[in-house]
Each structure stands twice: as structure tokens, then as C-alpha cells.
Design a protein around this motif. Structure first.
Motif, mmCIF file in Angstrom:
data_model
loop_
_atom_site.group_PDB
_atom_site.id
_atom_site.type_symbol
_atom_site.label_atom_id
_atom_site.label_comp_id
_atom_site.label_asym_id
_atom_site.label_seq_id
_atom_site.Cartn_x
_atom_site.Cartn_y
_atom_site.Cartn_z
ATOM 1 N N ALA A 251 0.830 -1.205 0.000
ATOM 2 C CA ALA A 251 0.000 0.000 0.000
ATOM 3 C C ALA A 251 0.867 1.259 0.000
ATOM 4 N N ARG A 252 1.946 1.245 0.749
ATOM 5 C CA ARG A 252 2.845 2.400 0.801
ATOM 6 C C ARG A 252 3.436 2.671 -0.586
ATOM 7 N N ASN A 253 3.835 1.622 -1.291
ATOM 8 C CA ASN A 253 4.381 1.797 -2.638
ATOM 9 C C ASN A 253 3.319 2.316 -3.603
ATOM 10 N N ILE A 254 2.119 1.802 -3.481
ATOM 11 C CA ILE A 254 1.030 2.271 -4.347
ATOM 12 C C ILE A 254 0.726 3.737 -4.050
ATOM 13 N N ASN A 255 0.634 4.086 -2.774
ATOM 14 C CA ASN A 255 0.316 5.462 -2.391
ATOM 15 C C ASN A 255 1.408 6.454 -2.792
ATOM 16 N N ALA A 256 2.634 5.980 -2.953
ATOM 17 C CA ALA A 256 3.742 6.851 -3.342
ATOM 18 C C ALA A 256 3.810 7.057 -4.858
ATOM 19 N N MET A 257 3.011 6.319 -5.596
ATOM 20 C CA MET A 257 3.059 6.354 -7.058
ATOM 21 C C MET A 257 2.699 7.727 -7.599
ATOM 22 N N ASP A 258 3.508 8.221 -8.522
ATOM 23 C CA ASP A 258 3.198 9.462 -9.233
ATOM 24 C C ASP A 258 2.279 9.083 -10.391
ATOM 25 N N THR A 259 1.001 9.310 -10.224
ATOM 26 C CA THR A 259 0.024 8.874 -11.226
ATOM 27 C C THR A 259 0.040 9.735 -12.481
ATOM 28 N N ASN A 260 0.787 10.819 -12.472
ATOM 29 C CA ASN A 260 0.899 11.684 -13.652
ATOM 30 C C ASN A 260 2.268 11.580 -14.318
ATOM 31 N N TYR A 261 3.009 10.529 -14.019
ATOM 32 C CA TYR A 261 4.371 10.433 -14.550
ATOM 33 C C TYR A 261 4.408 10.371 -16.074
ATOM 34 N N HIS A 262 3.323 9.930 -16.699
ATOM 35 C CA HIS A 262 3.295 9.840 -18.168
ATOM 36 C C HIS A 262 3.507 11.203 -18.826
ATOM 37 N N ARG A 263 3.238 12.257 -18.097
ATOM 38 C CA ARG A 263 3.373 13.625 -18.616
ATOM 39 C C ARG A 263 4.769 14.206 -18.383
ATOM 40 N N SER A 264 5.641 13.467 -17.755
ATOM 41 C CA SER A 264 6.961 13.978 -17.390
ATOM 42 C C SER A 264 7.864 14.135 -18.613
ATOM 43 N N ASP A 265 8.626 15.222 -18.617
ATOM 44 C CA ASP A 265 9.633 15.452 -19.656
ATOM 45 C C ASP A 265 10.976 14.841 -19.274
ATOM 46 N N ASP A 266 11.131 14.486 -18.011
ATOM 47 C CA ASP A 266 12.380 13.932 -17.501
ATOM 48 C C ASP A 266 12.404 12.428 -17.765
ATOM 49 N N LEU B 281 -5.286 2.384 0.933
ATOM 50 C CA LEU B 281 -4.922 3.153 -0.255
ATOM 51 C C LEU B 281 -5.606 4.505 -0.343
ATOM 52 N N LYS B 282 -4.884 5.449 -0.945
ATOM 53 C CA LYS B 282 -5.461 6.743 -1.294
ATOM 54 C C LYS B 282 -6.326 6.527 -2.540
ATOM 55 N N PRO B 283 -7.439 7.246 -2.654
ATOM 56 C CA PRO B 283 -8.367 7.019 -3.774
ATOM 57 C C PRO B 283 -7.753 7.177 -5.165
ATOM 58 N N THR B 284 -6.964 8.209 -5.382
ATOM 59 C CA THR B 284 -6.392 8.440 -6.710
ATOM 60 C C THR B 284 -5.480 7.293 -7.131
ATOM 61 N N GLU B 285 -4.632 6.858 -6.224
ATOM 62 C CA GLU B 285 -3.700 5.777 -6.533
ATOM 63 C C GLU B 285 -4.437 4.440 -6.674
ATOM 64 N N ALA B 286 -5.437 4.226 -5.844
ATOM 65 C CA ALA B 286 -6.225 2.998 -5.943
ATOM 66 C C ALA B 286 -6.914 2.926 -7.303
ATOM 67 N N LYS B 287 -7.450 4.037 -7.746
ATOM 68 C CA LYS B 287 -8.117 4.090 -9.055
ATOM 69 C C LYS B 287 -7.105 3.851 -10.182
ATOM 70 N N PHE B 288 -5.898 4.417 -10.042
ATOM 71 C CA PHE B 288 -4.843 4.255 -11.040
ATOM 72 C C PHE B 288 -4.534 2.768 -11.280
ATOM 73 N N PHE B 289 -4.568 1.987 -10.207
ATOM 74 C CA PHE B 289 -4.282 0.556 -10.301
ATOM 75 C C PHE B 289 -5.550 -0.287 -10.382
ATOM 76 N N ASN B 290 -6.685 0.362 -10.678
ATOM 77 C CA ASN B 290 -7.975 -0.339 -10.835
ATOM 78 C C ASN B 290 -8.358 -1.156 -9.606
ATOM 79 N N LEU B 291 -8.125 -0.579 -8.433
ATOM 80 C CA LEU B 291 -8.451 -1.275 -7.191
ATOM 81 C C LEU B 291 -9.736 -0.762 -6.552
ATOM 82 N N ILE B 292 -10.331 0.251 -7.171
ATOM 83 C CA ILE B 292 -11.658 0.722 -6.730
ATOM 84 C C ILE B 292 -12.494 1.004 -7.960
#
Length: 72
Positions: free
Chosen positions: A13-28, A61-72
Motif C-alpha cells: 500500500a505504501r508503494n502504491i500510495n507513493a506512485m506518481d500517477t501523472n508520470y506519463h506527462r513527465s519530460d524527464d 490506499l489513497k483514492p487516486t492511486e487505488a483508481k490508477f491501479f484499478n483497485l476501486i
């Protein structure tokens, strides 16, 4: 199948909650590769868990991250 421990559920859960769900937009490129790899690792781990294990993780889980991984 043996159920995962509380500590293991919290670590996942800690790893999921730490996920940057917007990383696809990163230029780095390095940042993008890091988050993309982490996403793959988490998805692989989740695919190995039973429904009971997922249910143990879901309340942590935080809602945004849970949704990102299709867990809610």
C-alpha cells in the motif's frame, strides 16, 4: 493459499500510495523510467495476490492511486 501479512500489505500500500500517477506527462526521461518501472512491478505483484489479499490492501490506499491501479 496463505494470506499476506499485515506488514506486507502495508508495504504494498505504501508503494502504491507513493506512485506518481501523472508520470506519463513527465519530460524527464529518468523520472519517467523510474515511475514506469515501479508501475510494472506493482502491477505484477498485484496480479500475484489473491482477492483476500487485495481486500486487505484496499482500505490502506489513497483514492487516486487505488483508481490508477484499478483497485476501486
Amino acid at each position: 493459499m496463505k494470506r499476506i501479512s499485515k506488514e506486507r500489505a502495508e508495504k504494498i500500500a505504501r508503494n502504491i500510495n507513493a506512485m506518481d500517477t501523472n508520470y506519463h506527462r513527465s519530460d524527464d526521461r529518468r523520472s519517467w523510467k523510474f515511475w514506469n518501472n515501479l508501475e510494472k512491478v506493482i502491477k505484477r505483484k498485484l496480479s500475484e495476490l489473491s482477492n483476500d489479499d487485495i481486500e486487505a490492501i484496499r482500505p490502506l490506499l489513497k483514492p487516486t492511486e487505488a483508481k490508477f491501479f484499478n483497485l476501486i
